[in-house]
Motif scaffolding. Sequence first.
Motif, PDB file in Angstrom:
ATOM      1  N   LYS A 177       0.839  -1.209   0.000  1.00 52.86           N
ATOM      2  CA  LYS A 177       0.000   0.000   0.000  1.00 52.86           C
ATOM      3  C   LYS A 177       0.871   1.255   0.000  1.00 52.86           C
ATOM      4  CE  LYS A 177      -3.945  -2.091   2.404  1.00 52.86           C
ATOM      5  NZ  LYS A 177      -4.753  -2.090   3.648  1.00 52.86           N
ATOM      6  N   ILE A 178       1.943   1.221   0.779  1.00 50.07           N
ATOM      7  CA  ILE A 178       2.843   2.375   0.846  1.00 50.07           C
ATOM      8  C   ILE A 178       3.521   2.609  -0.502  1.00 50.07           C
ATOM      9  CG2 ILE A 178       5.046   3.167   1.810  1.00 50.07           C
ATOM     10  CD1 ILE A 178       2.694   3.645   3.651  1.00 50.07           C
ATOM     11  N   LEU A 179       3.984   1.526  -1.136  1.00 51.09           N
ATOM     12  CA  LEU A 179       4.645   1.662  -2.435  1.00 51.09           C
ATOM     13  C   LEU A 179       3.675   2.226  -3.470  1.00 51.09           C
ATOM     14  CD1 LEU A 179       7.099   1.290  -4.235  1.00 51.09           C
ATOM     15  CD2 LEU A 179       6.438  -1.100  -4.567  1.00 51.09           C
ATOM     16  N   LYS A 180       2.447   1.737  -3.448  1.00 42.69           N
ATOM     17  CA  LYS A 180       1.427   2.260  -4.368  1.00 42.69           C
ATOM     18  C   LYS A 180       1.181   3.747  -4.102  1.00 42.69           C
ATOM     19  CE  LYS A 180      -3.496   1.952  -5.515  1.00 42.69           C
ATOM     20  NZ  LYS A 180      -4.793   1.285  -5.239  1.00 42.69           N
ATOM     21  N   ALA A 181       1.037   4.108  -2.821  1.00 42.28           N
ATOM     22  CA  ALA A 181       0.776   5.509  -2.461  1.00 42.28           C
ATOM     23  C   ALA A 181       1.923   6.413  -2.879  1.00 42.28           C
ATOM     24  CB  ALA A 181       0.527   5.619  -0.962  1.00 42.28           C
ATOM     25  N   GLU A 182       3.161   5.945  -2.683  1.00 46.76           N
ATOM     26  CA  GLU A 182       4.327   6.744  -3.064  1.00 46.76           C
ATOM     27  C   GLU A 182       4.328   7.001  -4.569  1.00 46.76           C
ATOM     28  OE1 GLU A 182       9.220   6.726  -2.654  1.00 46.76           O
ATOM     29  OE2 GLU A 182       8.052   5.009  -1.952  1.00 46.76           O
ATOM     30  N   CYS A 183       4.013   5.967  -5.346  1.00 41.85           N
ATOM     31  CA  CYS A 183       3.998   6.126  -6.806  1.00 41.85           C
ATOM     32  C   CYS A 183       2.835   7.001  -7.261  1.00 41.85           C
ATOM     33  CB  CYS A 183       3.937   4.749  -7.483  1.00 41.85           C
ATOM     34  SG  CYS A 183       5.472   3.821  -7.313  1.00 41.85           S
ATOM     35  N   LEU A 184       1.697   6.903  -6.584  1.00 41.40           N
ATOM     36  CA  LEU A 184       0.579   7.801  -6.894  1.00 41.40           C
ATOM     37  C   LEU A 184       0.987   9.252  -6.664  1.00 41.40           C
ATOM     38  CD1 LEU A 184      -2.407   5.819  -5.319  1.00 41.40           C
ATOM     39  CD2 LEU A 184      -2.095   6.311  -7.758  1.00 41.40           C
ATOM     40  N   TYR A 190      -2.392  13.047  -5.978  1.00 40.07           N
ATOM     41  CA  TYR A 190      -2.228  13.275  -4.544  1.00 40.07           C
ATOM     42  C   TYR A 190      -3.415  12.832  -3.690  1.00 40.07           C
ATOM     43  CZ  TYR A 190       1.402  16.116  -6.658  1.00 40.07           C
ATOM     44  OH  TYR A 190       2.454  16.549  -7.427  1.00 40.07           O
ATOM     45  N   PRO A 191      -4.663  13.110  -4.098  1.00 35.66           N
ATOM     46  CA  PRO A 191      -5.792  12.670  -3.250  1.00 35.66           C
ATOM     47  C   PRO A 191      -5.813  11.155  -3.039  1.00 35.66           C
ATOM     48  CG  PRO A 191      -6.534  14.306  -4.842  1.00 35.66           C
ATOM     49  CD  PRO A 191      -5.136  13.931  -5.236  1.00 35.66           C
ATOM     50  N   GLU A 192      -5.517  10.399  -4.094  1.00 35.13           N
ATOM     51  CA  GLU A 192      -5.499   8.944  -3.973  1.00 35.13           C
ATOM     52  C   GLU A 192      -4.375   8.499  -3.038  1.00 35.13           C
ATOM     53  OE1 GLU A 192      -6.130   6.807  -7.925  1.00 35.13           O
ATOM     54  OE2 GLU A 192      -5.846   8.887  -8.581  1.00 35.13           O
ATOM     55  N   ALA A 193      -3.205   9.108  -3.210  1.00 35.06           N
ATOM     56  CA  ALA A 193      -2.057   8.754  -2.372  1.00 35.06           C
ATOM     57  C   ALA A 193      -2.342   9.083  -0.906  1.00 35.06           C
ATOM     58  CB  ALA A 193      -0.816   9.503  -2.852  1.00 35.06           C
ATOM     59  N   GLN A 194      -2.928  10.250  -0.661  1.00 40.69           N
ATOM     60  CA  GLN A 194      -3.241  10.652   0.712  1.00 40.69           C
ATOM     61  C   GLN A 194      -4.261   9.718   1.342  1.00 40.69           C
ATOM     62  OE1 GLN A 194      -4.217  14.784   1.317  1.00 40.69           O
ATOM     63  NE2 GLN A 194      -2.631  15.482  -0.065  1.00 40.69           N
ATOM     64  N   SER A 195      -5.220   9.271   0.540  1.00 43.18           N
ATOM     65  CA  SER A 195      -6.256   8.370   1.048  1.00 43.18           C
ATOM     66  C   SER A 195      -5.646   7.062   1.538  1.00 43.18           C
ATOM     67  CB  SER A 195      -7.287   8.094  -0.053  1.00 43.18           C
ATOM     68  OG  SER A 195      -8.247   7.158   0.391  1.00 43.18           O
ATOM     69  N   VAL A 196      -4.725   6.498   0.756  1.00 45.51           N
ATOM     70  CA  VAL A 196      -4.064   5.242   1.135  1.00 45.51           C
ATOM     71  C   VAL A 196      -3.249   5.439   2.419  1.00 45.51           C
ATOM     72  CG1 VAL A 196      -2.374   3.495   0.459  1.00 45.51           C
ATOM     73  CG2 VAL A 196      -3.977   4.390  -1.239  1.00 45.51           C
ATOM     74  N   ALA A 197      -2.452   6.510   2.463  1.00 50.03           N
ATOM     75  CA  ALA A 197      -1.612   6.774   3.639  1.00 50.03           C
ATOM     76  C   ALA A 197      -2.462   7.037   4.879  1.00 50.03           C
ATOM     77  CB  ALA A 197      -0.695   7.964   3.359  1.00 50.03           C
ATOM     78  N   SER A 198      -3.541   7.771   4.711  1.00 46.86           N
ATOM     79  CA  SER A 198      -4.415   8.096   5.855  1.00 46.86           C
ATOM     80  C   SER A 198      -5.083   6.842   6.414  1.00 46.86           C
ATOM     81  CB  SER A 198      -5.480   9.117   5.438  1.00 46.86           C
ATOM     82  OG  SER A 198      -4.873  10.343   5.059  1.00 46.86           O
TER      83      SER A 198
END
Length: 497
Positions: A177-184, A190-198
Amino acid sequence: MAAVDIDVPVEIEPQIYNREDMERQAEGFKEQGNAFYSKKDYSEAFNYYTKAIDASPKTASYYGNRAATLMMLSRFREALEDSQQAVRLDDCFMKGHLREGKCHLSLGNAMAASRCFLKVLELEPSNREAQQENKNATTLLEFERMAEFGFEKRDFRKVVYCMDRALALASACHRFKILKAECLALLGRYPEAQSVASDILRMDSTNADALYVRGLCLYYEDCIDKAVQFFVQALRMAPDHEKARVACRNAKALKAKKEEGNHAFKSCNYNAAYQLYTEALAIDPNNIKTNAKLYCNRATAGAKLKKLDQAIEDCSSAIKLDDTYIKAYLRRAQCYMDTEQYEEAVRDYEKVYQTEKTSDHKHLLKTAQMELKKSKRKDYYKVLGVGKNATEDEIKKAYRKRALMHHPDRHSAATPEVQKEEEKKFKEVGEAFTVLSDPKKKMRYDNGHDLEDDSNFDGGDFDANNIFRAFFGGQGGGFTFDSSPDSAPGNFFFQFG
């Protein structure tokens, strides 16, 4: 003396259960847990399986049942512990090995999962579930390998694709999930990446990787101060987090260099500002939004330094990074106006006005459209070789020089082609003088009006010779030109009649 009866407390022996009673009680708890499990009431099932374990802590199947319940509750790490305890108690407990493998797979540990499934196949070679799960583990390893290769090649879309497929098999893997969020984040999503990290931070507020990704999103959205706070927090949780350390250093350097450039610009030190913005652009090529602003800032400094072509390139670079950046379109449009590239200016102002329909943007668009229209007419200022702010005397001097230079009599000995071309130029000079020497016509011309609509102007039929004679002394005067090959534009003399 009469005897006194005294109440002596009776000592009650503690109730002692033998082993068979404990096992019977544990089995009863297990049956109740099974009943709740069948009803999908996994929380109650968990409670009764826990009671069964407390009553009989050496029974492998109770740990296996509680592991199955924890898996249904998506508590895979706890389920993994119970599965491992189950197979420690009974190495031939096939369901225990199978559940341990599924937990490893859900948590993203494909190698460990595969070892568990192979153990099941040792116990039961025909076990189809273990065969399929082992294939899934192999598939997961392949997606990991592809993602790692894609990240090295900066093919972030491919990494996101691989991680989506991997997470379908390993839904509880924070690493994926982190790797996906970083690549997003690196893709600007950014909204998608923030959603995963949050989501991860809600479950684990100390997760350094999630804190890093959250900071990365803020950093790429040009919220640098907030981003630094998250990077610092990530480093507090994990002091050796190299990505957070690099991002924190870049964020601080980028902010400092940008602020230096802004200060130099405000101090009218445009050369220094230009250089500082250039240095800032070299800090982090991945910071799309901040770099778009830096390119636009450098374009503004470049325009002040009359580097208009470079300013246009910088604006185009800014727009390529952020095609919604209105300020870059406006800056580029102005540079196009300054370099008389009116069609390009109109195109940029149209884009701006379509996005933000303000009165100022409408005025800029109309001005550009007017200049474009004017640019497609004869440029009388160019014909006479004067600037648009030329005085009346400058216009007269320019006409005198150009009229004498292109007068047909001066080219009487030239070839027919040259004579025709000079006659055309002579006529254009007269036409230009007719317009620019008349205040009303000049004003209409400067305002972009079509002079062909003016009843007092007929550019096609007027006599350039009449203008020439009127300018140089009336009907009776004229000039005789020296037509020798070596003659210069000024070789003429008056002839009086």
